[in-house]
Design a protein around this motif. Structure first.
Motif, short mmCIF file in Angstrom:
data_model
loop_
_atom_site.label_atom_id
_atom_site.label_comp_id
_atom_site.label_asym_id
_atom_site.label_seq_id
_atom_site.Cartn_x
_atom_site.Cartn_y
_atom_site.Cartn_z
N ARG A 1 10.32 -1.13 -19.30
CA ARG A 1 9.68 -0.59 -18.10
C ARG A 1 9.91 -1.59 -16.96
O ARG A 1 9.66 -2.79 -17.10
N PRO A 2 10.41 -1.15 -15.81
CA PRO A 2 10.78 -2.10 -14.75
C PRO A 2 9.67 -3.08 -14.35
O PRO A 2 9.95 -4.26 -14.12
N ALA A 3 8.44 -2.61 -14.30
CA ALA A 3 7.34 -3.49 -13.87
C ALA A 3 7.15 -4.64 -14.86
O ALA A 3 7.01 -5.80 -14.46
N ARG B 1 -9.12 1.32 -4.63
CA ARG B 1 -8.95 0.93 -3.23
C ARG B 1 -7.50 0.97 -2.75
O ARG B 1 -7.26 1.07 -1.54
N TYR B 2 -6.55 0.86 -3.68
CA TYR B 2 -5.14 0.79 -3.30
C TYR B 2 -4.31 1.69 -4.22
O TYR B 2 -3.25 1.29 -4.68
N ARG B 3 -4.79 2.87 -4.46
CA ARG B 3 -4.10 3.77 -5.39
C ARG B 3 -2.71 4.11 -4.89
O ARG B 3 -2.51 4.44 -3.72
N GLY B 4 -1.75 4.03 -5.80
CA GLY B 4 -0.37 4.35 -5.47
C GLY B 4 0.09 5.57 -6.24
O GLY B 4 -0.72 6.34 -6.77
N PRO B 5 1.39 5.77 -6.34
CA PRO B 5 1.92 6.96 -7.02
C PRO B 5 1.66 6.98 -8.52
O PRO B 5 1.64 8.05 -9.13
N VAL B 6 1.45 5.81 -9.14
CA VAL B 6 1.16 5.75 -10.57
C VAL B 6 -0.35 5.59 -10.74
O VAL B 6 -0.92 4.55 -10.42
N THR B 7 -1.00 6.64 -11.24
CA THR B 7 -2.44 6.60 -11.45
C THR B 7 -2.72 5.95 -12.80
O THR B 7 -2.48 6.55 -13.85
N TYR C 1 3.08 -4.07 -9.57
CA TYR C 1 4.50 -3.74 -9.49
C TYR C 1 4.75 -2.25 -9.73
O TYR C 1 5.67 -1.66 -9.13
N GLU C 2 3.97 -1.63 -10.59
CA GLU C 2 4.12 -0.20 -10.85
C GLU C 2 4.00 0.61 -9.56
O GLU C 2 4.72 1.58 -9.34
N ASN C 3 3.08 0.20 -8.71
CA ASN C 3 2.81 0.96 -7.49
C ASN C 3 3.40 0.34 -6.23
O ASN C 3 3.20 0.86 -5.14
N GLY C 4 4.13 -0.76 -6.40
CA GLY C 4 4.70 -1.41 -5.22
C GLY C 4 3.65 -1.86 -4.23
O GLY C 4 3.88 -1.86 -3.01
N THR C 5 2.49 -2.27 -4.74
CA THR C 5 1.39 -2.68 -3.87
C THR C 5 1.68 -4.05 -3.26
O THR C 5 1.94 -5.01 -4.00
#
Length: 220
Positions: A196-198, A78-84, A22-26
Motif C-alpha cells: 500500500r503506497p502510504a 476534522r480533516y476528512r479526506g477521500p479515504v474514510t 499519507y492515505e489522504n494527502g493531509t
C-alpha cells in the motif's frame, strides 16, 4: 501549516497516524524528536508530560491530540479526506475500533514486550514474561488467520483505521515470530499492507533507522 506530528520514524505507534495522513494527502509537518537529546526531551515533556509518541498539534484549533487511535479519529472528524478511515456505519465503525484495539494490545504491545527485553541489562531479562508474550502473540496470529478468510482488508471492503493499526503491528511482529507457512492468510495480508503506497512510504522513511531494531529477539 496547521498540523504538526511529534514522532519518530521507527516507532510503530507513530506509523499508524502517518499512514492515515499519507492515505489522504493531509498536509502536516513531521517533527522528529530525539529523546536522547536532553534539550529536545525536555521540550517534548514540557509539551506532553507523559512523554509518549505520537502527539498531534493542531495550531488552528490550539489543540494537542495524543494517542495514535485518537489522532486518527481526530483527523477523520476534522480533516476528512477521500479515504474514510472510520466508517459512517456504526456497526462497521465499532468493528474497526475493535480491530484497532486488538492490533495495538494483542499484537503491537505484545511484540514490544519481546523486543524491548533485549534492551535490558544483562541479568535483568524477563524470560518468563517474554515466553508468555510469545504465546499470546501466537494466539493473536491464530485469531487473525481465521478472521482473514475471504477478506482483503481487516473490516469490510475498504482500507480503514484497523489496517493502519495492523500495518506496523504485523510488520514488527513478523520480525519476532515470522508468519511464514503457519499463517498464510495473515502473511498475504501483511504483503498487501506493505505494498500500500502510504505504508510503503512510512517504511521507506523508517529504513535508515531499522538497524536499531534488536532483530536478534527473533531468535530468543
Amino acid at each position: 501549516m496547521s498540523l504538526t506530528l511529534y514522532m519518530h520514524p521507527l516507532a510503530s505507534f507513530c506509523h499508524k497516524p502517518l499512514i492515515a495522513l499519507y492515505e489522504n494527502g493531509t498536509p502536516f509537518r513531521a517533527h522528529q524528536v530525539d529523546l536522547g537529546n536532553a534539550q529536545e526531551r525536555a521540550a517534548f515533556y514540557k509539551l506532553w508530560p507523559i512523554g509518549r509518541f505520537p502527539l498531534l498539534h493542531d495550531a488552528t484549533r490550539d489543540c494537542l491530540v495524543p494517542e495514535s487511535s485518537i489522532i486518527i479519529e481526530y483527523l477523520d472528524q476534522r480533516y476528512r479526506g477521500p479515504v474514510t478511515l472510520i466508517p459512517d456505519d456504526p456497526d462497521l465503525a465499532r468493528e474497526v475500533r475493535l480491530r484497532d484495539r486488538f492490533f495495538d494490545i494483542y499484537v503491537n504491545e505484545t511484540m514490544q514486550k519481546v523486543v524491548t527485553d533485549r534492551l535490558r541489562p544483562s541479568g535483568q531479562h524477563d524470560h518468563y514474561g517474554v515466553a508468555e508474550a510469545r504465546d499470546r502473540l501466537r494466539v493473536a496470529y491464530d485469531v487473525l488467520e481465521r478472521d482473514m478468510e475471504g477478506r482483503t482488508w481487516m473490516v469490510g471492503d475498504a482500507f480503514s483505521m484497523a489496517d493502519c493499526a495492523a500495518s506496523p503491528a504485523l510488520f514488527y511482529a513478523n520480525l519476532v515470530i515470522p508468519l511464514e507457512d503457519a499463517h498464510p492468510r495473515l502473511a498475504a495480508y501483511l504483503l498487501r499492507l506493505m505494498q500500500r503506497p502510504a505504508f510503503s512510504r512510512v517504511l521507506a522513511e523508517a529504513q535508515p533507522y531499522m538497524h536499531l531494531v534488536p532483530r536478534e529477539a527473533a531468535h530468543a
